[in-house]
Design an enzyme around this catalytic site. Structure first.
Site, PDB file in Angstrom:
ATOM      1  N   ASP A  73      -5.809  21.810 -97.675  1.00  0.00           N
ATOM      2  CA  ASP A  73      -5.392  23.012 -98.399  1.00  0.00           C
ATOM      3  C   ASP A  73      -5.947  23.065 -99.824  1.00  0.00           C
ATOM      4  O   ASP A  73      -5.403  22.442-100.723  1.00  0.00           O
ATOM      5  CB  ASP A  73      -3.863  23.071 -98.438  1.00  0.00           C
ATOM      6  CG  ASP A  73      -3.362  24.349 -99.064  1.00  0.00           C
ATOM      7  OD1 ASP A  73      -4.173  25.283 -99.232  1.00  0.00           O
ATOM      8  OD2 ASP A  73      -2.172  24.417 -99.389  1.00  0.00           O
ATOM      9  N   ASP A 271      -9.346  29.577-100.182  1.00  0.00           N
ATOM     10  CA  ASP A 271      -8.164  28.809 -99.795  1.00  0.00           C
ATOM     11  C   ASP A 271      -8.290  28.294 -98.365  1.00  0.00           C
ATOM     12  O   ASP A 271      -8.027  29.030 -97.412  1.00  0.00           O
ATOM     13  CB  ASP A 271      -6.923  29.711 -99.931  1.00  0.00           C
ATOM     14  CG  ASP A 271      -5.659  29.020 -99.454  1.00  0.00           C
ATOM     15  OD1 ASP A 271      -5.669  27.784 -99.289  1.00  0.00           O
ATOM     16  OD2 ASP A 271      -4.653  29.721 -99.246  1.00  0.00           O
TER      17      ASP A 271
END
Ligand SMILES: *[C@@H]1O[C@H](CO)[C@@H](O)[C@H](O)[C@H]1NC(C)=O
Ligand SMILES: *[C@@H]1O[C@H](CO)[C@@H](O)[C@H](O)[C@H]1NC(C)=O
Length: 437
Positions: A73, A271
């Site tokens: 992440d 992201d």
């Protein structure tokens, strides 16, 4: 101190044996001779955009080290593991819960301060533990306490070393959709904040604060920390916006099939914790109508019965793969206007998925509907089959087309993908869109 050292040596021997026995990397990496002091670490990646909905790496944590699957992440800083502290709410996970030793981080520790932000940080007493709570934009959350433990890392210069890193021991996790849980043990936070393990490794002088990923469309890929084997050329770099909590680039204008659209000036965030890409409502609505205008209605019909994603179409016959459906669609391009010649090229297979029902669906979603407002979040689907590098030393993000099925070879100090080691990225359990951010 000396106890620690002895333990470390024991761990080292244990790990070497485990690594040799496990031999889970069916490839040979040619290690570069120690040209630089700082080295890099490379991890094989597993997972896919569809049907899994995430990519993960295996980290070996603790004494003795145990493997954990962590969701990659770049949209958040904190790494955490589901943790038996004891756990009040944990989700099903591939490995048993991490058991913390008495290695609590205190409230006055600089890491705790940077985690909470200096303004929001209050300690009742210096011995107090460092609690954390992290809320993701997909309405999931993790609550727990900060601990320290060994992370076993194999550096590309051949050294195996287990630095003690701070991370979250999460004993209360909330997820948005309990029917489709991510099947991981935790999250690997690779954001630009000081609490990330990247910044910690950087502060120990072990790596440069650079992280890169190569996520394969076929599933799998690789992740690396450090700048050891950045390609000397071929990377398109664009500067990070300063003062952002995220990897923010932009603004960018959107083109479809080489034609300008009125979707302009989009603020962009990269992201990897997001499966799909989210555009702000207006951009999303314009894009969907432009894509529909460009479709041949005789060949593709709406498939409203397919609930995999909000917008799906069916062909005359079920599609077998995304390449099968791609010729009905045009490529997209994001043109970054604050740098020269910086474009993100997206062939149709970088924004479409073919579902188990054989329909083709749009992997771009309406961020307005999930509360992202003006931000445009570029998720895994756009980042497939590209080498994407987040360089926190020079505040820039770069990318290049790449074959992500093979681990990089590091003997030349250069990025080289001529290696036949395929990484196993088997597709398994169904999992829909998630985004961490
Ligand atoms: C991160 O750490 C550096 C160096 O210690 C400091 O200058 C900077 O302000 C910190 N950033 C944040 C967001 O805490
Ligand atoms: C290999 O890299 C690690 C991490 O940067 C470093 O600590 C170690 O000294 C290096 N070893 C050699 C032999 O260069």
């Amino acid at each position: 101190m000396s106890m620690d050292r002895e333990l470390y040596l024991n761990v080292l021997v244990l790990c070497l044996l485990t690594w040799i026995a496990a031999a889970d990397l069916p490839h040979t990496i040619a290690f570069k001779s120690g040209r630089t002091f700082r080295s890099s670490v490379v991890f094989p990646v597993a997972g896919n955009v569809y049907p899994k909905g995430y990519y993960h790496v295996t980290m070996n944590v603790g004494q003795p080290p145990r493997p954990y699957f962590l969701d990659i992440d770049t949209g958040s800083d904190l790494t955490w593991l589901q943790c038996d502290a004891p756990c009040t709410k944990c989700t099903p996970a591939p490995h048993s819960l991490y058991k913390p030793k008495q290695n609590l981080i205190t409230c006055v520790d600089p890491l705790c301060v940077s985690l909470h932000g200096p303004g929001n940080h209050h300690c009742q007493s210096p011995e107090e533990q460092c609690d954390y709570e992290i809320d993701y934009a997909d309405h999931g959350s993790s609550l727990g306490v900060m601990v320290k433990d060994l992370f076993l890392l194999r550096f590309t210069n051949g050294t195996i070393f287990a630095p003690k890193l701070a991370f979250g021991c999460g004993y209360n996790q909330e997820v948005q959709d309990t029917a489709h849980l991510p099947y991981t043990d935790g999250v690997l936070g690779l954001g630009l904040g000081n609490s990330s393990i990247l910044a910690q490794l950087r502060n120990m002088g072990l790596i440069r604060n650079v992280v890169g990923h190569c996520l394969s469309r076929q599933g799998g890929g690789f992740l690396f920390f450090g700048d050891d084997f950045l390609p000397n050329s071929g990377i398109i770099w664009t500067p990070l916006l300063s003062q952002s909590k995220y990897y923010s680039l932009g603004p960018a204008d959107l083109q479809i099939g080489g034609q300008a659209t009125n979707v302009k000036g989009l603020p962009i965030v990269f992201d990897s914790g997001s499966t799909y890409t989210y555009f702000s409502s207006q951009a999303y609505n314009t894009l969907v109508s432009l894509i529909k205008q460009n479709l041949n209605e005789k060949q593709l019909k709406d498939a409203v019965e397919d609930k995999s994603l909000p917008v799906c179409w069916k062909g005359a016959k079920p599609f077998k793969s995304v390449l099968d459906a791609a010729n009905h669609f045009k490529p997209l391009t994001l043109i970054f206007t604050n740098a020269k010649n910086v474009q993100l090229h997206l062939p149709p297979e970088s924004y479409l998925v073919v579902t188990e029902q054989g329909n083709v669906c749009l992997g771009i979603l309406n961020g307005g509907e999930v509360g992202l407002e003006n931000l445009n979040v570029i998720g895994d689907i756009f980042l497939q089959d590209k080498l994407v590098i987040y360089d926190n030393e020079r505040q820039r993000v770069g990318w290049a087309p790449a074959n992500c099925n093979n681990l990089p070879k590091m003997d030349s100090g250069d990025f080289d993908l001529h290696n036949d080691a395929a990484i196993d990225g088997t597709l398994r359990d169904m999992c829909p869109a998630r985004f961490r951010f």
